[in-house]
Motif scaffolding. Structure first.
Motif, PDB file in Angstrom:
ATOM      1  N   ARG A  89       0.774  -1.272   0.052  1.00  0.00           N
ATOM      2  CA  ARG A  89       0.109  -0.032  -0.084  1.00  0.00           C
ATOM      3  C   ARG A  89       0.940   1.394   0.134  1.00  0.00           C
ATOM      4  O   ARG A  89       0.560   2.210  -0.668  1.00  0.00           O
ATOM      5  N   GLN A  90       1.796   1.345   0.893  1.00  0.00           N
ATOM      6  CA  GLN A  90       3.018   2.390   0.892  1.00  0.00           C
ATOM      7  C   GLN A  90       3.558   2.524  -0.428  1.00  0.00           C
ATOM      8  O   GLN A  90       3.995   3.725  -0.917  1.00  0.00           O
TER       9      GLN A  90
ATOM     10  N   TYR B 200       1.269   3.988  -2.807  1.00  0.00           N
ATOM     11  CA  TYR B 200       0.833   5.672  -2.545  1.00  0.00           C
ATOM     12  C   TYR B 200       2.213   6.346  -2.808  1.00  0.00           C
ATOM     13  O   TYR B 200       1.983   7.567  -3.465  1.00  0.00           O
TER      14      TYR B 200
ATOM     15  N   HIS C  77       2.338   6.626  -6.657  1.00  0.00           N
ATOM     16  CA  HIS C  77       0.995   7.566  -7.115  1.00  0.00           C
ATOM     17  C   HIS C  77       1.530   9.090  -6.837  1.00  0.00           C
ATOM     18  O   HIS C  77       1.091   9.861  -7.756  1.00  0.00           O
TER      19      HIS C  77
ATOM     20  N   PRO D  50      -0.915  10.094   4.263  1.00  0.00           N
ATOM     21  CA  PRO D  50      -0.895   8.420   4.415  1.00  0.00           C
ATOM     22  C   PRO D  50      -1.241   7.789   5.494  1.00  0.00           C
ATOM     23  O   PRO D  50      -1.908   6.933   5.390  1.00  0.00           O
TER      24      PRO D  50
ATOM     25  N   GLN E 265      -4.034   5.265   6.368  1.00  0.00           N
ATOM     26  CA  GLN E 265      -3.651   3.833   6.987  1.00  0.00           C
ATOM     27  C   GLN E 265      -4.584   3.666   8.284  1.00  0.00           C
ATOM     28  O   GLN E 265      -5.056   2.309   8.400  1.00  0.00           O
TER      29      GLN E 265
ATOM     30  N   ASN F  59      -4.566  10.197  -1.634  1.00  0.00           N
ATOM     31  CA  ASN F  59      -3.758  10.347  -2.783  1.00  0.00           C
ATOM     32  C   ASN F  59      -3.964  11.749  -3.496  1.00  0.00           C
ATOM     33  O   ASN F  59      -4.847  12.295  -3.060  1.00  0.00           O
ATOM     34  N   ASN F  60      -3.081  12.104  -4.595  1.00  0.00           N
ATOM     35  CA  ASN F  60      -3.301  13.397  -5.097  1.00  0.00           C
ATOM     36  C   ASN F  60      -3.147  14.487  -4.152  1.00  0.00           C
ATOM     37  O   ASN F  60      -3.685  15.557  -4.359  1.00  0.00           O
TER      38      ASN F  60
END
Lengths: 369, 207
Positions: A276-277, A280, A283, B33, B37, B148-149
């Motif tokens: 996942r990281q 991320y 991305h 993030p 998480q 994200n973004n």
């Protein structure tokens, strides 16, 4: 009779098809094919025209053909989008430059080849190579190209193409084997060049003999080798500290001479970040436009090989006597000058690599947190 | 005292406040993030309020007491986060107050304190766009629900309605990193003479 073969070599070095050469010579493609195959003896005028069209001196055509590399393996490893003709042109050019190396080497002390054959895991292979090259086991490699040249690897700088970032060959002649890496030069992303060279070194070290492995397995091994060579696990683990951010990774880039993208991949392969990281961070790299181009201020300068120029200077003096160099190598002086531009002069600051000259000014992590 | 006014070019302002923008960017880059998480791992239902609350809490903890980088102006500074209700994020750099909001646009001022802040500490008076000293900046951050973004903007407020004089994307800190070239390493070592034989050998072989 070598003449036909030599004409073919001259044509292929310049990346011309028989049709294209025929067009330049104002003759038929069939005639070029017949001459190259040795079915027809060319006239003096024909050879002169070929010399002019391919920009080689007439003397080039009096010599026996220079050695050629086995192209099958190179074709196999080329990118799928690459055209055979493009690959062939690059390989033939590399052979031409290699012939110049051979001519120079005959007049100098040979450099002992110290590239080992290792059939162990990529990690072990990388460790052994560092040891053989006299590199610290857990430090960044300041200049991979120069370290390899000192270990007997011949570097050939090729033009950017869609075919390869680099390719390698163990060139065998009589009892001798010479490792050779041809890599694209003159680009801005020195980190990509270093990774490509390390990847090719992986092939030279681990895939010297025939292996019953798929192409994918072989490629994966070479990438794993490159990652371990440039970012040894024992050292990089202590620097890839969680939580990993693009900023933290960008600080490591000039130190290790690898891209931020390569550091992210390394962190994932070593299970430092989760899937996942990893996604991320990838991305974020895309969102910032860094997948296409990482920040210019962090560019790792290109490494330039220097052995070829040094050999020429030792044989033909400094400044190089290009007239003699040209006569001996059957190559026009202006082409020799062009070739040597890709090879570093001592004191040529532009190509001293990042790790030898770049220092990133940041406070130690402990101070910042 | 800074010499920035509301007429200053956005890039000039960005450059001037880099020492505080860099740690803020890094804190958001870490916190966003992490919040996503935590929500996933805890099995909580994601919503914008929860998400931004987690981010704010983490950013505040990360930033308070942190050293600003000294590479831009050689001045040592420590980030001091003010106590604001609901984990609001506010700090100062030189004599500029910076608030950190989630979103891509400025919210309208709904309190006199916010109004004064938007008006660059001139209560009840709209600042003169040519001469007023720049005293307030807003860092706007936004991302999708998975974190994200992430986009981060620097915004110069203009009035209590939430209009702004300008809004600029804050460059990623990696684009500001300073890489210097020490003189001592400009010469590459050259040991090929020894490896290949010296010049005399070359002459003997016909050079």
């Amino acid at each position: 009779m070598f003449l036909g073969e030599r004409i073919r070599q001259a044509r292929e070095i310049r990346g011309l098809t028989q049709e294209e050469l025929a067009e330049k010579l104002i003759c038929s493609q069939a005639l070029v094919a017949q001459v190259e195959a040795g079915f027809k003896l060319p006239t003096g005028d024909f050879i002169e025209s070929v010399a002019e069209a391919t920009e080689f001196p007439i003397t080039f055509f009096n010599e026996p053909p220079h050695p050629e590399f086995g192209i099958a393996e190179i074709l196999l490893r080329a990118q799928r989008t690459a055209k055979r003709r493009e690959i062939l042109g690059t390989v033939r050019y590399a052979e031409h430059v290699y012939a110049i190396y051979v001519a120079l080497a005959a007049r100098l002390k040979p450099i002992p080849v110290r590239i080992p054959e290792v059939v162990d895991s990529p990690k072990e292979a990388a460790k052994q190579v560092r040891k053989v090259l006299g590199l610290e086991p857990n430090s960044p490699i300041a200049n991979l190209t120069h370290a390899l040249e000192r270990a007997g690897v011949r570097f050939i700088v090729v033009s950017p193409s869609h075919a390869h970032d680099a390719f390698c060959v163990w060139f065998r002649k009589d009892e001798n084997e010479t490792p050779l890496i041809a890599a694209v030069g003159g680009r801005e992303d020195g980190d990509r060049y270093r990774l490509s060279v390390a990847h090719e070194l992986g092939h030279l070290v681990m895939h010297r003999s025939f292996l019953r492995k798929s192409n994918k397995e072989v490629e994966d091994e070479a990438w794993a080798f490159a990652a371990e060579l440039l970012m040894p696990e024992a050292a990089i683990r202590s620097e890839l500290i969680l939580p990993l951010t693009i900023t933290a990774l960008a600080r490591l880039k000039p130190r290790w001479g690898v891209s931020v993208a390569a550091l992210i991949r390394r962190a994932y392969d070593l299970n430092i970040v989760t899937k996942r990281q990893y996604h991320y961070l990838s991305h974020q790299m895309s969102a910032l436009g860094y997948k296409t181009r990482e920040p210019k201020n962090l560019d790792v300068p290109m490494e330039k090989p220097r052995l070829l120029r040094k050999m020429a200077e030792m044989v033909y003096g400094k400044p190089i006597d290009f007239d003699r160099f040209s006569a001996d190598t059957k190559t026009l002086a202006r082409e020799l000058r062009m070739i040597l531009k890709d090879y570093q002069e001592v004191g040529d600051d532009a190509s001293v690599p990042a790790l030898e000259k770049k220092v990133i000014r940041f406070q130690p992590r402990a101070m910042r947190n | 005292m800074n010499d920035l006014t509301l007429a200053s070019e956005p890039n000039e302002v960005l450059q001037a406040v880099r020492p505080i923008l860099q740690p803020v960017y890094e804190a958001l880059e870490t916190a966003v993030p992490k919040a996503a998480q935590i929500i996933t791992e805890q099995g909580w239902q994601n919503n914008a309020l929860l998400f931004s609350h987690l981010v704010r809490a983490d950013v505040k903890a990360k930033l308070h007491g942190r050293q600003c980088p000294i590479e831009f102006d050689d001045v040592a500074r420590e980030v001091v986060m003010e106590s604001v209700c609901n984990d609001g994020l506010s700090t100062s750099f030189e004599d500029i107050t910076l608030k950190i909001f989630k979103g891509t646009v400025l919210p309208r001022a709904t309190s006199s304190l916010r109004e004064t802040f938007y008006q660059h500490t001139l209560p009840g008076v709209e600042p003169d766009m040519e001469t007023a000293q720049l005293r307030s900046l807003v860092i706007l951050w936004d991302c999708d629900e998975d974190g994200n973004n992430l986009k981060i903007f620097l915004c110069c407020p203009k009035d209590r309605y939430g209009t702004y004089a300008w809004r600029e994307v804050i460059p990623h800190p990696s684009e500001w990193m300073v890489v210097t070239l020490p003189d001592s390493a400009s010469e590459a070592a050259d040991d090929f003479d020894e490896l290949l034989g010296n010049d005399e050998d070359a002459e003997e072989t016909g050079a």
